[in-house]
Design a protein around this motif. Structure first.
Motif, PDB file in Angstrom:
ATOM      1  N   LEU A  83       0.845  -1.194   0.000  1.00  0.00           N
ATOM      2  CA  LEU A  83       0.000   0.000   0.000  1.00  0.00           C
ATOM      3  C   LEU A  83       0.881   1.244   0.000  1.00  0.00           C
ATOM      4  O   LEU A  83       1.954   1.247   0.617  1.00  0.00           O
ATOM      5  CB  LEU A  83      -0.918   0.003   1.229  1.00  0.00           C
ATOM      6  N   VAL A  84       0.420   2.293  -0.684  1.00  0.00           N
ATOM      7  CA  VAL A  84       1.148   3.561  -0.727  1.00  0.00           C
ATOM      8  C   VAL A  84       0.258   4.652  -0.135  1.00  0.00           C
ATOM      9  O   VAL A  84      -0.934   4.729  -0.441  1.00  0.00           O
ATOM     10  CB  VAL A  84       1.563   3.933  -2.164  1.00  0.00           C
ATOM     11  N   LYS A 103      -1.260  -1.437  -9.933  1.00  0.00           N
ATOM     12  CA  LYS A 103      -2.336  -2.051  -9.150  1.00  0.00           C
ATOM     13  C   LYS A 103      -1.988  -2.135  -7.664  1.00  0.00           C
ATOM     14  O   LYS A 103      -2.181  -3.159  -7.007  1.00  0.00           O
ATOM     15  CB  LYS A 103      -2.669  -3.433  -9.705  1.00  0.00           C
ATOM     16  N   ILE A 104      -1.469  -1.023  -7.146  1.00  0.00           N
ATOM     17  CA  ILE A 104      -1.161  -0.907  -5.716  1.00  0.00           C
ATOM     18  C   ILE A 104      -2.211   0.003  -5.083  1.00  0.00           C
ATOM     19  O   ILE A 104      -2.436   1.115  -5.569  1.00  0.00           O
ATOM     20  CB  ILE A 104       0.238  -0.295  -5.488  1.00  0.00           C
ATOM     21  N   PRO A 105      -2.869  -0.414  -4.016  1.00  0.00           N
ATOM     22  CA  PRO A 105      -3.832   0.475  -3.347  1.00  0.00           C
ATOM     23  C   PRO A 105      -3.150   1.759  -2.870  1.00  0.00           C
ATOM     24  O   PRO A 105      -2.021   1.734  -2.376  1.00  0.00           O
ATOM     25  CB  PRO A 105      -4.325  -0.352  -2.162  1.00  0.00           C
ATOM     26  N   CYS A 106      -3.863   2.884  -3.028  1.00  0.00           N
ATOM     27  CA  CYS A 106      -3.310   4.190  -2.666  1.00  0.00           C
ATOM     28  C   CYS A 106      -4.289   4.895  -1.731  1.00  0.00           C
ATOM     29  O   CYS A 106      -5.472   5.047  -2.056  1.00  0.00           O
ATOM     30  CB  CYS A 106      -3.100   5.013  -3.939  1.00  0.00           C
ATOM     31  N   LEU A 107      -3.796   5.288  -0.565  1.00  0.00           N
ATOM     32  CA  LEU A 107      -4.611   5.995   0.424  1.00  0.00           C
ATOM     33  C   LEU A 107      -4.120   7.426   0.538  1.00  0.00           C
ATOM     34  O   LEU A 107      -2.996   7.677   0.970  1.00  0.00           O
ATOM     35  CB  LEU A 107      -4.503   5.303   1.794  1.00  0.00           C
ATOM     36  N   GLY A 108      -4.943   8.393   0.145  1.00  0.00           N
ATOM     37  CA  GLY A 108      -4.551   9.797   0.209  1.00  0.00           C
ATOM     38  C   GLY A 108      -4.753  10.375   1.598  1.00  0.00           C
ATOM     39  O   GLY A 108      -5.782  10.153   2.228  1.00  0.00           O
TER      40      GLY A 108
END
Length: 358
Positions: A83-84, A103-108
């Motif tokens: 996750l990034v 296809k890496i989940p990204c949390l802003g």
């Protein structure tokens, strides 16, 4: 979990301190495979090197240095994160498209205040890229989500967390001869309204009120604010610069102040307020943004209108002249932080949302 956190810098500021505290809290929860990627060389929080985190710097020429995409792509390919978590406009601008591609989940986590960027600016475009490509958007206040108009289904509120273990080794502050100590802590730029703070001190001085006052921080407006203060209250105000051991300084205070200029900025949840309140000190702060989510007027501090030095002076005078009121509001302030803004709570909530994104 293999986690990557990305931010523009680690200069002395609330967002940057919050990132360091989050890493510390995640370490305690067993998350130790963390890489912190920075787009600037300077680090004002060297304690990050004492944590279980690998610090990597990608230096850029300017905000529009598109070679960062290539460097960041290669770096993320090498790390292979689960996750990034980008924390700034430009870091989400660079990161979110790469995360989509790989296809890496990204949390802003770039909603850290309550004033959205200027329409059609590069920050505005970066914000909308984040809205579209991130799994979830974290704000540290409800006011932040409302101001940014974050997509409702992606909204997550995680308040700042104060690490109360920071206070374990603090010694009692030396007496200042009964004179009340006041300080405003924050970056010296146009977002903070130091002129209203100075004008309020001038008003107190004209009333014959005894106090010692300080400004703590650094920033591009340092010299301009010094010149403004020198004309008006040179013998009542001390500029301290950036203080790394901020808890020891706060221990010597009686009252904290935070003035914000709403034309340029609206607070999310201020770390400076949390740090002052955690030590049982009452605060007087500009009403607006997320500040009412931590300061309850008349309960753990006072809220005052923006650009209103007379009301600010009146509230400060009230606190200076009534030690029992300072104690009552200060006790309530400490309880607010421990119940609602603990590091354990913040870290656990971030870990929960990381797993939800995965």
């Amino acid at each position: 979990m293999k986690l990557v956190i990305i931010n523009d810098m680690l200069w002395g500021g609330g967002r940057e301190r919050r990132i360091v505290q989050l890493i510390s809290g995640l370490n305690r929860l067993g998350v130790r495979d963390i890489t912190l990627i920075l787009l600037d060389e300077r680090i004002d929080y060297p304690e990050v090197y004492n944590l279980n985190v690998k610090v990597v710097k990608i230096l850029r020429k300017n905000n529009r240095d598109f070679t960062v995409f290539v460097k960041l792509y290669r770096l993320l390919k090498e790390i292979g994160p689960d996750l990034v978590n980008p924390w700034s406009y430009m870091s989400v601008f660079y990161t979110a498209p790469i995360c989509l591609l790989k296809k890496i989940p990204c949390l802003g986590a770039f909603v850290v205040d309550s004033k959205s960027p200027k329409l059609f600016s590069i920050n505005w475009f970066a914000m909308h890229i984040g809205f579209f490509l991130c799994e979830k958007i974290v704000s540290n206040s409800l006011a932040g989500h409302q101001a940014y108009r974050t997509p409702v289904k992606k909204r997550v509120i995680i308040y700042n967390g104060f690490d109360e273990s920071r206070l374990d080794s603090l010694c009692a502050a030396p007496s200042k001869g009964g004179v009340v100590q006041i300080a405003m802590i924050g970056r010296l730029d146009r977002q903070k309204d130091y002129r209203t703070y100075v004008d309020a001190l001038v008003e107190l001085k004209s009333r014959g009120v005894k106090f010692n006052a300080y400004i703590v921080g650094q920033g591009e407006d340092m010299e301009a604010i010094k010149a403004y203060a020198l004309e008006r209250c040179d013998d009542s105000l001390v500029f301290m610069g950036f203080i790394r051991e901020i808890d020891s300084f706060i221990a010597s205070l009686d009252i904290g102040v935070l003035c914000t200029d709403p034309y340029f900025h609206a607070e999310g949840i201020s770390n400076a307020l949390l740090e002052i309140m955690a030590q049982g000190k009452p605060v007087v702060a500009t009403n607006g943004g997320g500040t009412p989510e931590i300061v309850t007027d008349g309960n753990n501090g006072f809220l005052v209108p923006p650009h209103d030095p007379l009301t600010l002076a009146e509230r400060l005078h009230q606190l200076i002249s009534d030690s029992s009121l300072r104690a009552t509001l200060g006790d309530n302030a400490a309880r607010t932080v421990s119940s609602k803004f603990s590091l354990q709570k913040m870290s656990s909530e971030f870990l929960h949302i990381y797993h939800e994104c995965l």
